[in-house]
Design a protein around this motif. Structure first.
Motif, PDB file in Angstrom:
ATOM      1  N   GLY A 150       0.828  -1.217   0.000  1.00  0.00           N
ATOM      2  CA  GLY A 150       0.000   0.000   0.000  1.00  0.00           C
ATOM      3  C   GLY A 150       0.859   1.262   0.000  1.00  0.00           C
ATOM      4  O   GLY A 150       0.570   2.226  -0.756  1.00  0.00           O
ATOM      5  N   GLU A 151       1.927   1.253   0.830  1.00  0.00           N
ATOM      6  CA  GLU A 151       2.813   2.413   0.846  1.00  0.00           C
ATOM      7  C   GLU A 151       3.533   2.597  -0.490  1.00  0.00           C
ATOM      8  O   GLU A 151       3.698   3.733  -0.981  1.00  0.00           O
ATOM      9  N   GLU A 152       3.949   1.510  -1.110  1.00  0.00           N
ATOM     10  CA  GLU A 152       4.614   1.593  -2.413  1.00  0.00           C
ATOM     11  C   GLU A 152       3.665   2.131  -3.476  1.00  0.00           C
ATOM     12  O   GLU A 152       4.042   2.935  -4.349  1.00  0.00           O
ATOM     13  N   LEU A 153       2.415   1.707  -3.412  1.00  0.00           N
ATOM     14  CA  LEU A 153       1.439   2.199  -4.383  1.00  0.00           C
ATOM     15  C   LEU A 153       1.188   3.690  -4.195  1.00  0.00           C
ATOM     16  O   LEU A 153       1.117   4.471  -5.173  1.00  0.00           O
ATOM     17  N   VAL A 154       1.111   4.142  -2.944  1.00  0.00           N
ATOM     18  CA  VAL A 154       0.912   5.579  -2.681  1.00  0.00           C
ATOM     19  C   VAL A 154       2.124   6.385  -3.151  1.00  0.00           C
ATOM     20  O   VAL A 154       1.989   7.476  -3.746  1.00  0.00           O
ATOM     21  N   ARG A 155       3.322   5.810  -2.871  1.00  0.00           N
ATOM     22  CA  ARG A 155       4.520   6.520  -3.327  1.00  0.00           C
ATOM     23  C   ARG A 155       4.572   6.602  -4.844  1.00  0.00           C
ATOM     24  O   ARG A 155       4.928   7.624  -5.428  1.00  0.00           O
ATOM     25  N   PHE A 156       4.198   5.510  -5.533  1.00  0.00           N
ATOM     26  CA  PHE A 156       4.195   5.530  -7.003  1.00  0.00           C
ATOM     27  C   PHE A 156       3.184   6.543  -7.519  1.00  0.00           C
ATOM     28  O   PHE A 156       3.450   7.277  -8.485  1.00  0.00           O
ATOM     29  N   TRP A 157       2.036   6.616  -6.866  1.00  0.00           N
ATOM     30  CA  TRP A 157       1.064   7.635  -7.289  1.00  0.00           C
ATOM     31  C   TRP A 157       1.625   9.039  -7.075  1.00  0.00           C
ATOM     32  O   TRP A 157       1.444   9.935  -7.898  1.00  0.00           O
ATOM     33  N   GLU A 164       1.204  17.454 -12.632  1.00  0.00           N
ATOM     34  CA  GLU A 164       1.872  18.230 -13.690  1.00  0.00           C
ATOM     35  C   GLU A 164       2.393  17.356 -14.802  1.00  0.00           C
ATOM     36  O   GLU A 164       2.790  17.859 -15.860  1.00  0.00           O
ATOM     37  N   ARG A 165       2.418  16.026 -14.600  1.00  0.00           N
ATOM     38  CA  ARG A 165       2.879  15.145 -15.665  1.00  0.00           C
ATOM     39  C   ARG A 165       1.738  14.594 -16.509  1.00  0.00           C
ATOM     40  O   ARG A 165       1.981  13.769 -17.401  1.00  0.00           O
ATOM     41  N   ARG A 166       0.579  14.983 -16.213  1.00  0.00           N
ATOM     42  CA  ARG A 166      -0.558  14.501 -16.991  1.00  0.00           C
ATOM     43  C   ARG A 166      -0.649  15.253 -18.325  1.00  0.00           C
ATOM     44  O   ARG A 166      -0.197  16.387 -18.462  1.00  0.00           O
ATOM     45  N   ARG A 167      -1.267  14.627 -19.262  1.00  0.00           N
ATOM     46  CA  ARG A 167      -1.349  15.202 -20.602  1.00  0.00           C
ATOM     47  C   ARG A 167      -2.283  16.403 -20.655  1.00  0.00           C
ATOM     48  O   ARG A 167      -2.061  17.368 -21.388  1.00  0.00           O
ATOM     49  N   GLU A 168      -3.341  16.448 -19.878  1.00  0.00           N
ATOM     50  CA  GLU A 168      -4.309  17.544 -19.885  1.00  0.00           C
ATOM     51  C   GLU A 168      -4.033  18.559 -18.780  1.00  0.00           C
ATOM     52  O   GLU A 168      -4.907  19.377 -18.464  1.00  0.00           O
ATOM     53  N   TYR A 169      -2.795  18.523 -18.200  1.00  0.00           N
ATOM     54  CA  TYR A 169      -2.509  19.455 -17.108  1.00  0.00           C
ATOM     55  C   TYR A 169      -2.479  20.911 -17.605  1.00  0.00           C
ATOM     56  O   TYR A 169      -2.977  21.810 -16.934  1.00  0.00           O
ATOM     57  N   ASP A 170      -1.904  21.140 -18.795  1.00  0.00           N
ATOM     58  CA  ASP A 170      -1.803  22.503 -19.329  1.00  0.00           C
ATOM     59  C   ASP A 170      -3.174  23.092 -19.623  1.00  0.00           C
ATOM     60  O   ASP A 170      -3.375  24.318 -19.529  1.00  0.00           O
ATOM     61  N   LEU A 171      -4.122  22.181 -19.979  1.00  0.00           N
ATOM     62  CA  LEU A 171      -5.458  22.706 -20.284  1.00  0.00           C
ATOM     63  C   LEU A 171      -6.209  23.107 -19.025  1.00  0.00           C
ATOM     64  O   LEU A 171      -7.039  24.031 -19.050  1.00  0.00           O
ATOM     65  N   ASN A 172      -5.945  22.415 -17.926  1.00  0.00           N
ATOM     66  CA  ASN A 172      -6.657  22.699 -16.685  1.00  0.00           C
ATOM     67  C   ASN A 172      -5.921  23.687 -15.785  1.00  0.00           C
ATOM     68  O   ASN A 172      -6.483  24.147 -14.804  1.00  0.00           O
TER      69      ASN A 172
END
Length: 423
Positions: A150-157, A164-172
C-alpha cells in the motif's frame, strides 16, 4: 383272563383321578369318592354297597398318593440343597485369595499407559504451540507485506503520477497566463532564452536530487522495516522458546509432585497393610491360644449342655454321646424300625385289597359295557326290521295310488299342445 391287563374303563379312570374331581354324592357305579381320611373298611363298605366285592390282586396306587410322595421327595431335595448352600456360603469357611503379583502388574501397566498418554498429549501440545506460532508469524508477515504494498502504491502515485505530468494538465492549469512558455514571441526575439534554459536545467537538477533523496529515503525505510521485522521474528522465536521452557519446567515440577504424592500414598498404604497384618496375626494367635487353653478341645461332655433343656445340646461344643444315650437311641431306632415294618405291611395289605377292589369294579364295568353293547345291537336289529317293513308298506301304497286310483296318465302329446317356449 382280564385281570393281568390294563383297561381304559371308567373304573380305571376313577382310580387314576384325584378324589377332588369327583362330585360328592354322585350317583352311579363309577362315582365312588376316595378321601385321605377314609379307612379301608369304609372303602370296602362303599364298594359292597355298589355291588363290588374285593378280592386279591393289584394294579397301581391312586394319583393323590403318588402326588404326596412326589411332593415329599421334592421338599426333601430342596432342604438338602438349602443345607448345602448354607455350608458353602458360611463366612468362617469362605476365603478369598488375592493375586498380589497380578495386581502389581496391572498397576504397572496402567502407570505406563498413563505415562504414554501424557507424553503423547505433551508432544501434541508442543506441536500445536509451534504451529500456532508459525501461523502468527505468517499472518504478521502477510500484514506487513500488505502495508508495504500500500505504501509503495501511494509513493508511485505521488512520484510517478503527479498532476503536472498529466497530458491535460496545461489545459486545466491557469499558470500559462503568466508562464514564459506561452508568450507570443518569434525567432530572434527570445531574449530570455538563456535564463529560461538555465532555469529549466536547474529545475531538472533539483528534481533529480529530490528523486535521489526520495529513493535513498525509501531504501533506508525498507532496510529499517526489514530490520524491524527480523527483530520481531527473533523476539517471537525467543518468546516461544521461553514459553516452551516454562511449560517443560511446569511439566517436570508437576510430574515430580505427582511422583512424591504417589510415593507418600504407597508408604501410607504399606504402613496400613503392615498394621493390619500385625493385628490379624495377633487375633489369630489369641484365637489359637483360646482354643488350646479353653474347653473347645477338651473331652468334657458337660460343655455341650444347653440352658434350654436337658434334651438339647450346643452343636459347636458337642463331644459325643454316653453309652446310656447310645443304648437309648438304639432302642428307639429298633422300635421305629418295627413300627415302620408293621405300618408297611398294613399299607401293603390295604393296597392289595384296594387293587382287588379296583380290579373287580373294572370287570363289573366291562360286563355292563358288554351287556349294553348287546342290547344296543338288538335294538338296532329291531329298528332295521321295522324300517324295512315301513318301506315295503310305503312302496305298496305308492303302487296302489299309481295303478288303481290314477287311470288317465298324460302323455307327451298332451304337453305339446301348450307350447315349448315362454313367448
Amino acid at each position: 383272563m382280564m385281570s393281568g391287563r390294563k383297561c381304559s374303563s371308567p373304573i380305571t379312570t376313577l382310580a387314576a383321578t384325584d378324589h377332588k374331581n369327583v362330585p360328592p354324592g354322585g350317583g352311579g357305579l363309577f362315582s365312588v369318592p376316595v378321601e385321605g381320611g377314609d379307612s379301608f373298611s369304609a372303602l370296602q363298605a362303599k364298594a359292597t354297597a355298589f355291588g363290588v366285592s374285593p378280592s386279591e390282586g393289584g394294579l397301581t396306587l391312586p394319583s393323590w398318593v403318588l402326588e404326596e410322595k412326589e411332593a415329599a421327595r421334592i421338599a426333601h431335595r430342596r432342604r438338602l440343597l438349602q443345607e448345602r448352600a448354607a455350608r458353602i456360603h458360611q463366612p468362617r469357611a469362605t476365603s478369598i485369595a488375592v493375586d498380589v503379583a497380578g495386581l502389581k502388574q496391572q498397576v504397572e501397566e496402567r502407570r505406563r499407559q498413563q505415562e504414554d498418554d501424557a507424553r503423547t498429549h505433551e508432544h501434541f501440545a508442543r506441536l500445536a504451540a509451534t504451529q500456532d506460532r508459525a501461523a502468527l508469524l505468517l499472518q504478521h508477515k502477510e500484514v506487513k507485506d500488505r502495508e508495504a504494498k500500500g505504501e509503495e502504491l501511494v509513493r508511485f502515485w505521488r512520484e510517478e503520477q503527479r498532476p503536472e505530468r498529466r497530458r491535460e494538465y496545461d489545459l486545466n492549469s491557469h499558470q500559462h497566463i503568466t508562464s514564459a512558455l506561452y508568450h507570443l514571441t518569434f525567432d530572434g526575439e527570445d531574449e530570455g532564452m538563456r535564463e529560461r534554459l538555465k532555469a529549466q536545467k536547474e529545475q531538472t537538477r533539483t528534481w533529480l536530487q529530490q528523486q535521489q533523496q526520495e529513493q535513498r529515503r525509501r531504501h533506508l525505510q525498507e532496510r529499517e522495516r526489514d530490520r524491524l521485522e527480523e527483530l520481531e521474528s527473533l523476539g517471537a522465536c525467543e518468546r516461544a522458546r521461553q514459553l516452551a521452557e516454562a511449560e517443560e519446567l511446569c511439566r517436570r515440577a508437576e510430574q515430580l509432585a505427582i511422583r512424591k504424592y504417589n510415593q507418600a500414598l504407597s508408604r501410607a498404604k504399606e504402613s496400613i497393610e503392615a498394621a493390619q497384618r500385625e493385628a490379624d496375626l495377633k487375633t489369630e494367635q489369641q484365637e489359637l491360644r483360646k482354643a488350646v487353653m479353653g474347653s473347645f478341645l477338651t473331652e468334657d461332655p458337660t460343655v455341650a449342655r444347653s440352658a434350654l433343656g436337658p434334651h438339647r445340646v450346643i452343636t459347636d461344643r458337642w463331644k459325643g454321646m454316653s453309652p446310656e444315650q447310645k443304648k437309648e437311641i438304639e432302642a428307639v431306632r429298633a422300635q421305629q424300625v418295627a413300627e415302620r415294618k408293621h405300618r408297611e405291611e398294613q399299607e401293603a395289605r390295604e393296597a392289595s385289597r384296594w387293587e382287588d377292589l379296583v380290579a373287580r369294579a373294572d370287570r363289573t364295568a366291562l360286563l355292563a359295557t358288554h351287556t349294553e353293547h348287546i342290547t344296543r345291537r338288538n335294538l338296532e336289529e329291531q329298528v332295521k326290521v321295522e324300517n324295512q317293513r315301513l318301506a315295503m308298506d310305503q312302496r305298496t301304497q305308492q303302487e296302489r295310488l299309481n295303478h288303481l286310483l290314477t287311470t288317465n296318465v298324460p302323455t307327451d302329446h298332451f304337453y305339446d299342445k301348450f307350447g315349448k317356449h315362454p313367448r
